[in-house]
Design a protein around this motif. Structure first.
Motif, PDB file in Angstrom:
ATOM      1  N   ALA A  26       0.806  -1.228   0.000  1.00  0.00           N
ATOM      2  CA  ALA A  26       0.000   0.000   0.000  1.00  0.00           C
ATOM      3  C   ALA A  26       0.835   1.273   0.000  1.00  0.00           C
ATOM      4  O   ALA A  26       0.314   2.354  -0.277  1.00  0.00           O
ATOM      5  CB  ALA A  26      -0.933  -0.006   1.206  1.00  0.00           C
ATOM      6  N   GLY A  27       2.123   1.181   0.311  1.00  0.00           N
ATOM      7  CA  GLY A  27       2.970   2.370   0.308  1.00  0.00           C
ATOM      8  C   GLY A  27       2.467   3.410   1.287  1.00  0.00           C
ATOM      9  O   GLY A  27       2.173   3.115   2.445  1.00  0.00           O
ATOM     10  N   THR A  28       2.316   4.638   0.802  1.00  0.00           N
ATOM     11  CA  THR A  28       1.866   5.751   1.657  1.00  0.00           C
ATOM     12  C   THR A  28       0.355   5.814   1.790  1.00  0.00           C
ATOM     13  O   THR A  28      -0.167   6.691   2.490  1.00  0.00           O
ATOM     14  CB  THR A  28       2.355   7.088   1.082  1.00  0.00           C
ATOM     15  N   GLY A  29      -0.361   4.924   1.099  1.00  0.00           N
ATOM     16  CA  GLY A  29      -1.819   4.963   1.125  1.00  0.00           C
ATOM     17  C   GLY A  29      -2.409   5.871   0.075  1.00  0.00           C
ATOM     18  O   GLY A  29      -3.545   6.347   0.205  1.00  0.00           O
ATOM     19  N   ALA A  30      -1.674   6.093  -1.008  1.00  0.00           N
ATOM     20  CA  ALA A  30      -2.125   7.024  -2.042  1.00  0.00           C
ATOM     21  C   ALA A  30      -3.402   6.577  -2.743  1.00  0.00           C
ATOM     22  O   ALA A  30      -4.123   7.401  -3.304  1.00  0.00           O
ATOM     23  CB  ALA A  30      -1.014   7.227  -3.071  1.00  0.00           C
ATOM     24  N   CYS A  31      -3.705   5.285  -2.725  1.00  0.00           N
ATOM     25  CA  CYS A  31      -4.939   4.797  -3.358  1.00  0.00           C
ATOM     26  C   CYS A  31      -6.169   4.962  -2.484  1.00  0.00           C
ATOM     27  O   CYS A  31      -7.297   4.941  -2.980  1.00  0.00           O
ATOM     28  CB  CYS A  31      -4.802   3.311  -3.722  1.00  0.00           C
ATOM     29  N   PHE A  32      -5.974   5.121  -1.182  1.00  0.00           N
ATOM     30  CA  PHE A  32      -7.105   5.043  -0.253  1.00  0.00           C
ATOM     31  C   PHE A  32      -8.220   6.028  -0.591  1.00  0.00           C
ATOM     32  O   PHE A  32      -9.403   5.697  -0.499  1.00  0.00           O
ATOM     33  CB  PHE A  32      -6.653   5.289   1.191  1.00  0.00           C
ATOM     34  N   ALA A  33      -7.851   7.245  -0.950  1.00  0.00           N
ATOM     35  CA  ALA A  33      -8.850   8.299  -1.196  1.00  0.00           C
ATOM     36  C   ALA A  33      -9.735   8.002  -2.399  1.00  0.00           C
ATOM     37  O   ALA A  33     -10.798   8.609  -2.544  1.00  0.00           O
ATOM     38  CB  ALA A  33      -8.146   9.637  -1.403  1.00  0.00           C
ATOM     39  N   HIS A  34      -9.323   7.066  -3.236  1.00  0.00           N
ATOM     40  CA  HIS A  34     -10.042   6.813  -4.488  1.00  0.00           C
ATOM     41  C   HIS A  34     -11.010   5.639  -4.423  1.00  0.00           C
ATOM     42  O   HIS A  34     -11.759   5.401  -5.381  1.00  0.00           O
ATOM     43  CB  HIS A  34      -9.034   6.583  -5.616  1.00  0.00           C
ATOM     44  N   TYR A  35     -11.032   4.893  -3.323  1.00  0.00           N
ATOM     45  CA  TYR A  35     -11.919   3.735  -3.263  1.00  0.00           C
ATOM     46  C   TYR A  35     -13.378   4.168  -3.284  1.00  0.00           C
ATOM     47  O   TYR A  35     -13.766   5.081  -2.554  1.00  0.00           O
ATOM     48  CB  TYR A  35     -11.635   2.902  -2.005  1.00  0.00           C
ATOM     49  N   PRO A  36     -14.203   3.500  -4.100  1.00  0.00           N
ATOM     50  CA  PRO A  36     -15.626   3.861  -4.154  1.00  0.00           C
ATOM     51  C   PRO A  36     -16.369   3.372  -2.908  1.00  0.00           C
ATOM     52  O   PRO A  36     -15.921   2.443  -2.212  1.00  0.00           O
ATOM     53  CB  PRO A  36     -16.122   3.149  -5.413  1.00  0.00           C
ATOM     54  N   ALA A  37     -17.522   3.964  -2.655  1.00  0.00           N
ATOM     55  CA  ALA A  37     -18.295   3.667  -1.449  1.00  0.00           C
ATOM     56  C   ALA A  37     -18.761   2.218  -1.391  1.00  0.00           C
ATOM     57  O   ALA A  37     -19.069   1.709  -0.305  1.00  0.00           O
ATOM     58  CB  ALA A  37     -19.497   4.605  -1.371  1.00  0.00           C
ATOM     59  N   GLN A  38     -18.818   1.548  -2.534  1.00  0.00           N
ATOM     60  CA  GLN A  38     -19.267   0.157  -2.565  1.00  0.00           C
ATOM     61  C   GLN A  38     -18.243  -0.803  -1.946  1.00  0.00           C
ATOM     62  O   GLN A  38     -18.552  -1.969  -1.711  1.00  0.00           O
ATOM     63  CB  GLN A  38     -19.574  -0.275  -4.002  1.00  0.00           C
ATOM     64  N   VAL A  39     -17.028  -0.336  -1.709  1.00  0.00           N
ATOM     65  CA  VAL A  39     -16.017  -1.147  -1.029  1.00  0.00           C
ATOM     66  C   VAL A  39     -16.323  -1.133   0.462  1.00  0.00           C
ATOM     67  O   VAL A  39     -16.423  -0.072   1.075  1.00  0.00           O
ATOM     68  CB  VAL A  39     -14.601  -0.613  -1.313  1.00  0.00           C
ATOM     69  N   ARG A  52       4.336   2.364   6.140  1.00  0.00           N
ATOM     70  CA  ARG A  52       3.149   1.861   6.845  1.00  0.00           C
ATOM     71  C   ARG A  52       2.589   2.923   7.786  1.00  0.00           C
ATOM     72  O   ARG A  52       1.371   3.068   7.914  1.00  0.00           O
ATOM     73  CB  ARG A  52       3.495   0.577   7.591  1.00  0.00           C
ATOM     74  N   ASP A  53       3.452   3.686   8.429  1.00  0.00           N
ATOM     75  CA  ASP A  53       2.999   4.761   9.318  1.00  0.00           C
ATOM     76  C   ASP A  53       2.262   5.837   8.518  1.00  0.00           C
ATOM     77  O   ASP A  53       1.204   6.326   8.933  1.00  0.00           O
ATOM     78  CB  ASP A  53       4.189   5.367  10.063  1.00  0.00           C
ATOM     79  N   LEU A  54       2.798   6.191   7.347  1.00  0.00           N
ATOM     80  CA  LEU A  54       2.124   7.174   6.498  1.00  0.00           C
ATOM     81  C   LEU A  54       0.782   6.642   6.004  1.00  0.00           C
ATOM     82  O   LEU A  54      -0.210   7.375   5.955  1.00  0.00           O
ATOM     83  CB  LEU A  54       3.013   7.537   5.305  1.00  0.00           C
ATOM     84  N   ALA A  55       0.743   5.360   5.659  1.00  0.00           N
ATOM     85  CA  ALA A  55      -0.509   4.751   5.202  1.00  0.00           C
ATOM     86  C   ALA A  55      -1.546   4.732   6.323  1.00  0.00           C
ATOM     87  O   ALA A  55      -2.740   4.967   6.086  1.00  0.00           O
ATOM     88  CB  ALA A  55      -0.254   3.339   4.690  1.00  0.00           C
ATOM     89  N   THR A  56      -1.116   4.464   7.550  1.00  0.00           N
ATOM     90  CA  THR A  56      -2.037   4.457   8.688  1.00  0.00           C
ATOM     91  C   THR A  56      -2.667   5.828   8.870  1.00  0.00           C
ATOM     92  O   THR A  56      -3.874   5.948   9.136  1.00  0.00           O
ATOM     93  CB  THR A  56      -1.293   4.021   9.970  1.00  0.00           C
ATOM     94  N   LYS A  57      -1.877   6.881   8.692  1.00  0.00           N
ATOM     95  CA  LYS A  57      -2.417   8.242   8.785  1.00  0.00           C
ATOM     96  C   LYS A  57      -3.375   8.525   7.636  1.00  0.00           C
ATOM     97  O   LYS A  57      -4.435   9.132   7.832  1.00  0.00           O
ATOM     98  CB  LYS A  57      -1.264   9.249   8.796  1.00  0.00           C
ATOM     99  N   ALA A  58      -3.028   8.065   6.430  1.00  0.00           N
ATOM    100  CA  ALA A  58      -3.908   8.273   5.271  1.00  0.00           C
ATOM    101  C   ALA A  58      -5.228   7.533   5.445  1.00  0.00           C
ATOM    102  O   ALA A  58      -6.276   7.992   4.973  1.00  0.00           O
ATOM    103  CB  ALA A  58      -3.206   7.814   3.998  1.00  0.00           C
ATOM    104  N   ALA A  59      -5.200   6.399   6.126  1.00  0.00           N
ATOM    105  CA  ALA A  59      -6.411   5.599   6.312  1.00  0.00           C
ATOM    106  C   ALA A  59      -7.470   6.341   7.112  1.00  0.00           C
ATOM    107  O   ALA A  59      -8.675   6.101   6.925  1.00  0.00           O
ATOM    108  CB  ALA A  59      -6.068   4.273   6.987  1.00  0.00           C
ATOM    109  N   THR A  60      -7.050   7.252   7.992  1.00  0.00           N
ATOM    110  CA  THR A  60      -8.023   7.970   8.821  1.00  0.00           C
ATOM    111  C   THR A  60      -8.915   8.881   7.985  1.00  0.00           C
ATOM    112  O   THR A  60     -10.022   9.199   8.406  1.00  0.00           O
ATOM    113  CB  THR A  60      -7.322   8.804   9.911  1.00  0.00           C
ATOM    114  N   GLY A  61      -8.448   9.294   6.810  1.00  0.00           N
ATOM    115  CA  GLY A  61      -9.248  10.160   5.955  1.00  0.00           C
ATOM    116  C   GLY A  61      -9.864   9.451   4.766  1.00  0.00           C
ATOM    117  O   GLY A  61     -10.444  10.098   3.894  1.00  0.00           O
ATOM    118  N   ALA A  62      -9.757   8.137   4.721  1.00  0.00           N
ATOM    119  CA  ALA A  62     -10.281   7.377   3.579  1.00  0.00           C
ATOM    120  C   ALA A  62     -11.808   7.341   3.613  1.00  0.00           C
ATOM    121  O   ALA A  62     -12.411   7.336   4.694  1.00  0.00           O
ATOM    122  CB  ALA A  62      -9.719   5.964   3.594  1.00  0.00           C
ATOM    123  N   PRO A  63     -12.450   7.284   2.446  1.00  0.00           N
ATOM    124  CA  PRO A  63     -13.911   7.243   2.399  1.00  0.00           C
ATOM    125  C   PRO A  63     -14.501   5.870   2.722  1.00  0.00           C
ATOM    126  O   PRO A  63     -15.716   5.723   2.799  1.00  0.00           O
ATOM    127  CB  PRO A  63     -14.215   7.636   0.948  1.00  0.00           C
TER     128      PRO A  63
END
Length: 197
Positions: A26-39, A52-63
């Motif tokens: 997952a790297g920095t979590g750059a994909c997280f913001a793009h997941y559709p609501a159906q996921v 992983r630490d950067l990805a964990t922070k990115a996960a908090t703002g994921a849809p």
């Protein structure tokens, strides 16, 4: 990189996904913001503690709900048949054993599951491909194991998947860098397994 087009590539990568997803590397979590609501849930696997630490922070703002865990592509921390889809974004170039990684992805997918992939690959232009071959031993040591000369589409097909959609294009991730070959596509599990024509 995202401003030059990678963000749009990632949005295309995950468009239309639904259900449960494992994101490999997952790297920095750059994909997280793009997941559709159906996921309904994403298990994001990342071996590097800093990323992983950067990805964990990115996960908090994921849809969508995202859980970030330690792990490698060759040994995914999940039970067989757990996920509806797997996502690989610029990761199959750098895994130590892409065949083993794809076998693991195959293991954790449900029947009918799909693989989404966005990767840079070996050029189809003969001279450029030969230059990539020559540069790979040094480049892989300097760039975290990245192999610029992999034929990832062939590896995916060999790993028991049928590629159903494939877009090949040139992309320069930074100013003053050459455009390199990239793939963006999707594949489905081959019912008969790896090696089936």
């Amino acid at each position: 990189m995202d401003a030059r087009g990678a963000a749009a590539h990632r949005a295309r990568l995950v468009a239309g996904l639904s259900g449960t997803v494992v994101e490999v590397g997952a790297g920095t979590g750059a994909c997280f913001a793009h997941y559709p609501a159906q996921v309904t849930a994403v298990l994001a696997v990342e071996p590097d503690p800093y990323l992983r630490d950067l990805a964990t922070k990115a996960a908090t703002g994921a849809p969508v709900p995202v859980t970030v865990v330690a792990g490698t592509a060759e040994c995914l921390p999940a039970e067989p048949g757990t996920f509806d889809a797997a996502v690989c974004s610029l990761v199959l170039c750098s895994v130590a054993d892409p065949d083993a990684a794809l076998a693991e992805i195959r293991r954790v997918l449900r029947p009918g599951g799909q693989l989404r992939f966005y990767e840079h690959v070996r050029s189809e232009r003969r001279l450029v491909g030969l230059l990539e071959d020559a540069a790979t031993p040094l480049w892989s040591r300097l760039a975290g194991g990245c192999h610029p000369n992999r034929d990832t589409a062939a590896t995916i097909a060999r790993g028991g998947f049928t590629i159903t959609d494939l877009d090949r294009f040139g992309f320069a991730p930074a100013p003053l860098t050459p455009r390199t070959a990239h793939l963006l596509g999707r594949a489905e599990l081959t019912a008969a397994g790896p090696g089936t024509p």
